[in-house]
Design a protein around this motif. Structure first.
Motif, PDB file in Angstrom:
ATOM      1  N   LEU A 152      12.233 -45.727 -31.408  1.00  0.00           N
ATOM      2  CA  LEU A 152      11.254 -45.213 -32.419  1.00  0.00           C
ATOM      3  C   LEU A 152      10.748 -43.826 -32.336  1.00  0.00           C
ATOM      4  O   LEU A 152       9.820 -43.568 -32.546  1.00  0.00           O
ATOM      5  N   ASN A 153      11.693 -42.883 -31.935  1.00  0.00           N
ATOM      6  CA  ASN A 153      11.306 -41.534 -31.351  1.00  0.00           C
ATOM      7  C   ASN A 153      10.283 -41.426 -30.342  1.00  0.00           C
ATOM      8  O   ASN A 153       9.728 -40.196 -30.333  1.00  0.00           O
ATOM      9  N   GLN A 154      10.196 -42.368 -29.718  1.00  0.00           N
ATOM     10  CA  GLN A 154       8.912 -42.188 -28.773  1.00  0.00           C
ATOM     11  C   GLN A 154       9.458 -42.655 -27.283  1.00  0.00           C
ATOM     12  O   GLN A 154      10.515 -43.527 -27.196  1.00  0.00           O
ATOM     13  N   THR A 155       9.182 -42.333 -26.287  1.00  0.00           N
ATOM     14  CA  THR A 155       9.372 -42.573 -24.946  1.00  0.00           C
ATOM     15  C   THR A 155       8.756 -43.630 -24.398  1.00  0.00           C
ATOM     16  O   THR A 155       7.318 -43.384 -24.540  1.00  0.00           O
TER      17      THR A 155
ATOM     18  N   THR B 287      13.999 -44.074 -25.031  1.00  0.00           N
ATOM     19  CA  THR B 287      13.760 -43.792 -26.085  1.00  0.00           C
ATOM     20  C   THR B 287      13.865 -44.933 -27.471  1.00  0.00           C
ATOM     21  O   THR B 287      14.990 -45.364 -27.634  1.00  0.00           O
TER      22      THR B 287
ATOM     23  N   LYS C  82      10.582 -49.653 -40.011  1.00  0.00           N
ATOM     24  CA  LYS C  82      11.056 -49.022 -38.647  1.00  0.00           C
ATOM     25  C   LYS C  82      11.223 -50.106 -37.446  1.00  0.00           C
ATOM     26  O   LYS C  82      10.184 -50.641 -37.055  1.00  0.00           O
TER      27      LYS C  82
ATOM     28  N   GLY D 270      13.235 -50.882 -33.747  1.00  0.00           N
ATOM     29  CA  GLY D 270      14.124 -50.330 -32.592  1.00  0.00           C
ATOM     30  C   GLY D 270      14.460 -51.262 -31.454  1.00  0.00           C
ATOM     31  O   GLY D 270      13.503 -52.043 -31.286  1.00  0.00           O
TER      32      GLY D 270
ATOM     33  N   SER E 294       4.947 -41.022 -24.089  1.00  0.00           N
ATOM     34  CA  SER E 294       4.852 -39.765 -25.279  1.00  0.00           C
ATOM     35  C   SER E 294       3.576 -39.518 -25.876  1.00  0.00           C
ATOM     36  O   SER E 294       3.058 -40.366 -25.935  1.00  0.00           O
TER      37      SER E 294
END
Length: 382
Positions: A278-281, A276, A248, A250, A311
């Protein structure tokens, strides 16, 4: 009234070039004494006019001392010395070494001073102005003066080693490659020879240098120290290569925007919009000189940054991250890998210095309207 007085009165009142201007006034307005004839006085007046126009180089023995000195000073200086005061930067009063910017009224600033003025204005929350005429300056209002840049590059400059003069455009090449007095090192420096001296003495020294005859045991200590420095650099690149193998990864372009605190004493800080990865804010924050009270009074400028997870997460999120320069910026950043375990209770990292080379690079970032960087985040899988 005598004929002599009438002629003098006519000479003073007559316009230049008229037939009656046989008698004139001296350099400071006093009447000239009558000579053998009016033609001789007209010649003296004509000579003084030529001298004022600059076409005559002989000093007037009858001129007052102050005026005679001023006339001599005007012709004494060399052309390059007179151009120095015309082409120099209005801030540091030195000849520019690179780009030259000008305000809307034509006042010149070297690139370093121009950027420093913009950075200081950003720190003081003011509009940057020209130090000469106080008109507004910015990257959009000011432009480069290519004619001055070319003129400065052709002016002679003194070599710091041999003291000979060369055009500024050729000086760097002369000092690094051609000058026989430039400082150089022995080619056996890599095995510990400390000698340094003028280039014309290099061959004589290397012929007598004792380091090539040293034993292997004597050289081991020097080589170990060199290997240690090389390993530190290699470790950084190996760490980056290992991070690129993670599952993973990003990255995104981030833009720091300047803001002011609402405290009694306002301070400049930077913050990015939420993004955003890695699907996080996330959010990045930055501050100048670690929130020093008056960073505009300091010559040393630094920027530090903090990564914040916005997040909520169900479990700890262990990440490594690093900041690099953006694709359209010219700031010099050396990559440094940061590490943090994010959770709902520990969602902020400590402030870390942005790895820029010096205060000049920091001023480049402060002078910009926004700071554009690239952020990489690597999630560590256990």
């Amino acid at each position: 009234m005598s004929s002599m007085e009438e002629r003098m009165e006519l000479g003073v009142a007559a316009a230049p070039g008229s037939s009656s201007a046989g008698l004139g006034v001296g350099p400071v307005g006093g009447a000239l004494d009558a000579g053998p004839g009016s033609a001789g006085l007209a010649g003296i007046q004509e000579e003084s006019v030529l001298r004022r126009d600059g076409s005559s180089t002989e000093a007037d023995p009858d001129a007052p001392p102050k005026k005679r000195v001023r006339h001599l000073e005007g012709e004494a200086g060399k052309l390059e010395e007179r151009l120095y005061s015309v082409l120099c930067c209005t801030v540091c009063l030195d000849l520019p070494k690179a780009s030259v910017y000008q305000c809307t009224n034509g006042h010149l600033m070297c690139a370093g001073c121009f950027i420093h003025l913009l950075a200081d204005a950003r720190l003081k929350e003011e509009q940057a102005t020209c130090p000469n005429c106080r008109c507004e300056i910015s990257k959009s209002l000011c432009c480069r003066n290519l004619a001055v840049e070319k003129a400065v590059s052709e002016l002679p400059s003194e070599c710091s080693y041999c003291l000979k003069q060369f055009p500024r455009s050729n000086l760097d090449r002369h000092q690094t490659e051609e000058c026989q007095d430039r400082v150089t090192h022995c080619k056996y420096k890599r095995i510990g020879c400390p000698w340094q001296g003028p280039f014309h003495e290099l061959s004589a020294h290397e012929a007598e240098c004792s380091h090539p005859s040293k034993t292997g045991m004597e050289l081991m200590g020097i080589l170990d120290e060199m290997d240690h420095s090389h390993r530190r650099e290699l470790q950084l690149y190996n760490s980056i290569f290992s991070l690129l193998c993670f599952e993973k990864i990003g990255f995104t372009e981030v833009q720091f925007r300047p803001y002011r605190t609402d405290d009694f004493i306002t301070r400049l800080y930077y913050e990015t919009p939420r993004f955003t990865v890695l699907n996080q804010t996330w959010v990045l924050k930055g501050r100048v000189n670690d929130s020093e009270r008056n960073p505009n009074l300091s010559c040393k400028r630094t920027l530090s940054f903090q990564l914040i997870l916005k997040s909520k997460v169900n479990s700890a999120l262990e990440c490594s991250f690093l900041l690099l320069k953006g694709p359209y910026d010219d700031v010099k950043i050396k990559p440094v890998i940061q590490h943090h375990v994010f959770s709902n209770d520990a969602n902020e990292t400590e402030y870390a210095l942005l790895p820029i080379s010096d205060s000049v690079e920091c001023n480049k970032l402060l002078a910009a309207k926004n700071i554009n960087l690239r952020l990489f985040i690597f999630q560590i899988q256990k």
